[in-house]
Design a protein around this motif. Structure first.
Motif: not given
Length: 368
Positions: A83-94, A101-111
């Motif tokens: 349930g943790e909300r994560v912002l990946d900063v400077g994602s570049g290649s993702g 987002g693929i390995l931890r579908p239980d986490v809310s990820v934004s780029l």
């Protein structure tokens, strides 16, 4: 004899490249469910196809993808709560954002990616994968305020000093930073301490590991030096058990720590950045980044938002800095010229006033 010398057991022989993702995972002894392996393989094919059009990554083999990208992502994933909300900063290649987002579908990820063309590519890849991951085409620090997160993740973005400077005023909108760093992180820590950027903050090394297949340097005692670490930075008052940060409830707007008194609104209005929540996710809305034009009123002519890449590469940031210095010096020259003109004009009026006053009553200059 030649066959015996070239057997795979020979440590001096370079093993052949893995022909598939499954083979590479087996080589590096990583256990991932088959469904996620299929998603990762799909992601790689999309990424490498785009990489031929726009430079996104140098990890274009299955072995490098597993030994670098997946390994770093799994190291970060260990310290994320459901349930943790994560912002990946400077994602570049993702990486690590899309992989999380693929390995931890239980986490809310934004780029968030400040280079507009890269943000569009990420949006296209996510749309093809069908993942509920929003993409912000902006600077990471500029979206904080209207959007809040538990954790900001960084991988190959900038030095520790720059990250702490860029996000110094945003601690009311997130709880902690998680950084993937190489062996030079100790030097970066010393630089950040020199500038007093760790005041009120706690730095903890959560994990250290080596990259498979890479030569490992040794210290004075002959012990191998880990090539990668996962670092956590958070306010000291939020440090909990096992050196992990205590996560806030993002729904509240009440003051939870000393940084909340400095809460500020996002520099970008909500209408400028589209965020898709998991509960109302729609595949047709994942091209939101394409609707964000650089020429919009809030961004037109803004060197800071269009050129400064504090969430991007250091070279682009340095180019922005040089441009801003030239602009600042030009404005200073103009101001100096205006001040000189004003002084001449004031002196002329003063002399004229003195002369007229003397004609009226013989007043001295000091009386004017």
């Amino acid at each position: 004899m030649n066959e015996e010398q070239n057997t795979p057991d020979d440590p001096n022989t370079t093993p052949p490249a893995s022909a598939s993702l499954a083979e590479a995972l087996d080589r590096y002894q990583m256990q991932i469910p088959e469904a996620q392996v299929a998603e990762l393989e799909h992601f790689c094919k999309l990424l490498w196809d785009w990489n031929s059009k726009i430079n996104l990554t140098r990890h274009t083999t299955w072995d490098k993808f597993v030994a670098r990208d997946i390994l770093d992502t799994l190291a970060l994933a260990e310290f994320l709560a459901p349930g943790e909300r994560v912002l990946d900063v400077g994602s570049g290649s993702g990486v690590p954002g899309i992989l999380l987002g693929i390995l931890r579908p239980d986490v809310s990820v934004s780029l968030v990616e400040c280079v507009n063309k890269k943000a569009k590519v990420l949006s296209e890849i996510i749309h093809e994968l069908g993942l509920p991951i929003p993409v912000y085409a902006a600077l990471g620090q500029d979206i904080l305020g209207n959007w809040q997160f538990h954790t900001l993740t960084f991988r190959a973005v900038a030095s520790m000093r720059k990250l702490l400077e860029w996000f110094r005023d945003g601690w009311s909108n997130f709880d902690r930073m998680l950084l993937v760093k190489g062996p030079k992180w100790i030097n970066e820590r010393g630089e950040a301490r020199h500038y007093g950027l760790f005041k009120g903050l706690a730095l903890r090394k959560l994990k250290e590991y080596s990259i498979p297949g890479e030569e490992t340097a040794t210290d004075e005692n002959g012990e191998p030096i880990p090539q990668s670490v996962v670092l956590q930075i958070c306010p000291k008052e939020k440090l909990g058990k096992n050196d992990l940060c205590l996560l806030s409830a993002l729904e509240t707007s009440k003051s939870r720590n000393k940084y909340d008194g400095k809460r500020r609104k996002s520099k970008l209005p909500e209408g400028e950045v589209e965020y898709v929540f998991e509960e109302d996710f729609d595949f047709n809305e994942m091209k939101a980044v394409e609707e964000m034009e650089v020429s919009s009123p809030a961004r037109r002519g803004s060197s800071r938002q269009n050129s400064r890449t504090r969430g991007g590469s250091e070279a682009e940031y340095d180019a922005w800095r040089r441009k801003m210095n030239k602009t600042r010096n030009r404005k200073k020259d103009l101001n100096d010229g205006d001040n000189k003109t004003n002084r001449i004009r004031n002196n002329t009026h003063r002399k004229s006033g003195t002369r007229k006053a003397a004609e009226r009553g013989g007043q001295k200059d000091d009386d004017v």
